[in-house]
Design a protein around this motif. Sequence first.
Motif, PDB file in Angstrom:
ATOM      1  N   VAL A  38      25.409  20.784  59.526  1.00  0.00           N
ATOM      2  CA  VAL A  38      24.721  20.064  60.594  1.00  0.00           C
ATOM      3  C   VAL A  38      24.686  20.902  61.865  1.00  0.00           C
ATOM      4  N   MET A  39      25.808  21.483  62.241  1.00  0.00           N
ATOM      5  CA  MET A  39      25.864  22.252  63.475  1.00  0.00           C
ATOM      6  C   MET A  39      25.040  23.524  63.378  1.00  0.00           C
ATOM      7  N   GLN A  40      25.035  24.161  62.220  1.00  0.00           N
ATOM      8  CA  GLN A  40      24.205  25.354  62.058  1.00  0.00           C
ATOM      9  C   GLN A  40      22.734  25.008  62.222  1.00  0.00           C
ATOM     10  N   ARG A  41      22.318  23.861  61.686  1.00  0.00           N
ATOM     11  CA  ARG A  41      20.925  23.441  61.840  1.00  0.00           C
ATOM     12  C   ARG A  41      20.591  23.204  63.308  1.00  0.00           C
ATOM     13  N   ARG A  42      21.516  22.580  64.027  1.00  0.00           N
ATOM     14  CA  ARG A  42      21.277  22.330  65.455  1.00  0.00           C
ATOM     15  C   ARG A  42      21.212  23.634  66.239  1.00  0.00           C
ATOM     16  N   LEU A  43      22.078  24.567  65.914  1.00  0.00           N
ATOM     17  CA  LEU A  43      22.072  25.849  66.611  1.00  0.00           C
ATOM     18  C   LEU A  43      20.782  26.618  66.336  1.00  0.00           C
ATOM     19  N   ILE A  44      20.321  26.571  65.100  1.00  0.00           N
ATOM     20  CA  ILE A  44      19.084  27.272  64.754  1.00  0.00           C
ATOM     21  C   ILE A  44      17.903  26.670  65.506  1.00  0.00           C
ATOM     22  N   ARG A  45      17.841  25.335  65.562  1.00  0.00           N
ATOM     23  CA  ARG A  45      16.734  24.695  66.274  1.00  0.00           C
ATOM     24  C   ARG A  45      16.806  24.918  67.773  1.00  0.00           C
ATOM     25  N   ALA A  46      18.002  25.201  68.286  1.00  0.00           N
ATOM     26  CA  ALA A  46      18.141  25.509  69.705  1.00  0.00           C
ATOM     27  C   ALA A  46      17.871  26.971  70.007  1.00  0.00           C
ATOM     28  N   GLY A  47      17.700  27.796  68.969  1.00  0.00           N
ATOM     29  CA  GLY A  47      17.419  29.215  69.183  1.00  0.00           C
ATOM     30  C   GLY A  47      18.633  30.116  69.128  1.00  0.00           C
ATOM     31  N   ASN A 163       6.491  35.916  59.174  1.00  0.00           N
ATOM     32  CA  ASN A 163       5.987  37.221  58.735  1.00  0.00           C
ATOM     33  C   ASN A 163       7.103  38.083  58.151  1.00  0.00           C
ATOM     34  N   LEU A 164       8.276  38.054  58.774  1.00  0.00           N
ATOM     35  CA  LEU A 164       9.403  38.838  58.255  1.00  0.00           C
ATOM     36  C   LEU A 164       9.843  38.333  56.884  1.00  0.00           C
ATOM     37  N   GLU A 165       9.853  37.016  56.712  1.00  0.00           N
ATOM     38  CA  GLU A 165      10.239  36.468  55.407  1.00  0.00           C
ATOM     39  C   GLU A 165       9.224  36.835  54.334  1.00  0.00           C
ATOM     40  N   LEU A 166       7.948  36.852  54.689  1.00  0.00           N
ATOM     41  CA  LEU A 166       6.927  37.257  53.722  1.00  0.00           C
ATOM     42  C   LEU A 166       7.086  38.723  53.356  1.00  0.00           C
ATOM     43  N   LYS A 167       7.399  39.566  54.320  1.00  0.00           N
ATOM     44  CA  LYS A 167       7.623  40.984  54.039  1.00  0.00           C
ATOM     45  C   LYS A 167       8.865  41.198  53.187  1.00  0.00           C
ATOM     46  N   ALA A 168       9.841  40.292  53.337  1.00  0.00           N
ATOM     47  CA  ALA A 168      11.070  40.407  52.548  1.00  0.00           C
ATOM     48  C   ALA A 168      10.885  39.964  51.105  1.00  0.00           C
ATOM     49  N   GLY A 169       9.723  39.404  50.784  1.00  0.00           N
ATOM     50  CA  GLY A 169       9.432  39.044  49.404  1.00  0.00           C
ATOM     51  C   GLY A 169       9.448  37.563  49.100  1.00  0.00           C
ATOM     52  N   LYS A 170       9.620  36.728  50.108  1.00  0.00           N
ATOM     53  CA  LYS A 170       9.609  35.293  49.849  1.00  0.00           C
ATOM     54  C   LYS A 170       8.178  34.803  49.619  1.00  0.00           C
ATOM     55  N   ARG A 171       8.063  33.744  48.830  1.00  0.00           N
ATOM     56  CA  ARG A 171       6.753  33.150  48.612  1.00  0.00           C
ATOM     57  C   ARG A 171       6.269  32.481  49.897  1.00  0.00           C
ATOM     58  N   ARG A 172       4.955  32.385  50.027  1.00  0.00           N
ATOM     59  CA  ARG A 172       4.390  31.836  51.243  1.00  0.00           C
ATOM     60  C   ARG A 172       4.818  30.388  51.447  1.00  0.00           C
ATOM     61  N   ARG A 177       7.930  26.405  54.497  1.00  0.00           N
ATOM     62  CA  ARG A 177       8.909  25.308  54.522  1.00  0.00           C
ATOM     63  C   ARG A 177      10.091  25.661  55.428  1.00  0.00           C
ATOM     64  N   ASN A 178      10.506  26.922  55.399  1.00  0.00           N
ATOM     65  CA  ASN A 178      11.579  27.353  56.293  1.00  0.00           C
ATOM     66  C   ASN A 178      11.162  27.229  57.747  1.00  0.00           C
ATOM     67  N   LEU A 179       9.891  27.505  58.021  1.00  0.00           N
ATOM     68  CA  LEU A 179       9.371  27.343  59.383  1.00  0.00           C
ATOM     69  C   LEU A 179       9.500  25.896  59.845  1.00  0.00           C
ATOM     70  N   THR A 183      12.355  24.517  62.941  1.00  0.00           N
ATOM     71  CA  THR A 183      11.937  23.922  64.208  1.00  0.00           C
ATOM     72  C   THR A 183      12.223  22.433  64.278  1.00  0.00           C
ATOM     73  N   GLY A 184      11.999  21.709  63.180  1.00  0.00           N
ATOM     74  CA  GLY A 184      12.187  20.266  63.203  1.00  0.00           C
ATOM     75  C   GLY A 184      11.122  19.521  63.989  1.00  0.00           C
ATOM     76  N   VAL A 185       9.968  20.148  64.232  1.00  0.00           N
ATOM     77  CA  VAL A 185       8.870  19.525  64.968  1.00  0.00           C
ATOM     78  C   VAL A 185       7.934  18.859  63.966  1.00  0.00           C
ATOM     79  N   ASP A 186       7.659  17.575  64.175  1.00  0.00           N
ATOM     80  CA  ASP A 186       6.854  16.810  63.218  1.00  0.00           C
ATOM     81  C   ASP A 186       5.431  17.363  63.091  1.00  0.00           C
ATOM     82  N   ASP A 187       4.815  17.725  64.212  1.00  0.00           N
ATOM     83  CA  ASP A 187       3.457  18.255  64.156  1.00  0.00           C
ATOM     84  C   ASP A 187       3.398  19.562  63.362  1.00  0.00           C
ATOM     85  N   LEU A 188       4.429  20.380  63.503  1.00  0.00           N
ATOM     86  CA  LEU A 188       4.460  21.628  62.751  1.00  0.00           C
ATOM     87  C   LEU A 188       4.715  21.366  61.270  1.00  0.00           C
ATOM     88  N   LYS A 189       5.501  20.341  60.961  1.00  0.00           N
ATOM     89  CA  LYS A 189       5.714  19.968  59.564  1.00  0.00           C
ATOM     90  C   LYS A 189       4.398  19.535  58.908  1.00  0.00           C
TER      91      LYS A 189
END
Length: 237
Positions: A38-47, A163-172, A177-179, A183-189
């Motif tokens: 939970v805390m890691q998710r919050r830290l990631i969304r905070a930047g 873009n970095l994840e795509l270059k690393a070989g992840k599927r689009r 989905r990671n994006l 962020t946790g932004v509904d409009d972006l989801k």
Amino acid sequence: GAVAIEHNEQPVHPSLVFRDMIRKLGNIVPVSPKDVTVMQRRLIRAGFRGPNALKILYGAKLSLGVLLPLITTLLILPAQADSSTKMLSVLAAVVVGFFGPNQYVKMVGRKRQKQVRRGLANALDLLVVCVESGLGLDQAIVQVAKELEHAHPEICQEFSLVNLELKAGKRRAEALRNLAERTGVDDLKKLVAVLIQADRFGTGVAQSLRAHSDYMRVQARQTAEEKAAKLGVKLVF
């Protein structure tokens, strides 16, 4: 030789020493795996996405949870007040010191989500223009990240990570989905869902983006009209 070694040693900035001390304190605190997630998710969304961000957070919680009560105790000892009032003040300092960093992370996360939401409309319009001009979706994401780097750095940072994840070989689909999860932004989801659906069923990405852009514009206008309708009632009170 010893003199030369002493001259070669660079002085350490006090802020770096304090940060290392907080990180070491964070290693002492026992953390449950569920809470870490939970805390890691919050830290990631905070930047805050450094490898030691979680340790620094728990170190700050521990250090503030000890220092603030001590400072409060020293300040209220000479004061003319009841012992119960002094005890409540110390307990309040403990609560503020221990839970204050959590609230700070939440506040920064909400502010960052607001900035991402604010820049999403312009990013989507530019994405539509890039795709309709003949660029692929991956190249369009890169171009949007470059063009809006100064105007909306938060959304550009998220697109750059895609873009970095795509270059690393992840599927689009996985990168998108990671994006949405970062962020946790509904409009972006919603935008990510439209892009994944267009990619999966082979429909035109440009057409899907254009339709979603029109939908977001209508939704923004309805939200503004709703706030304007509520304004009269708020002014009465």
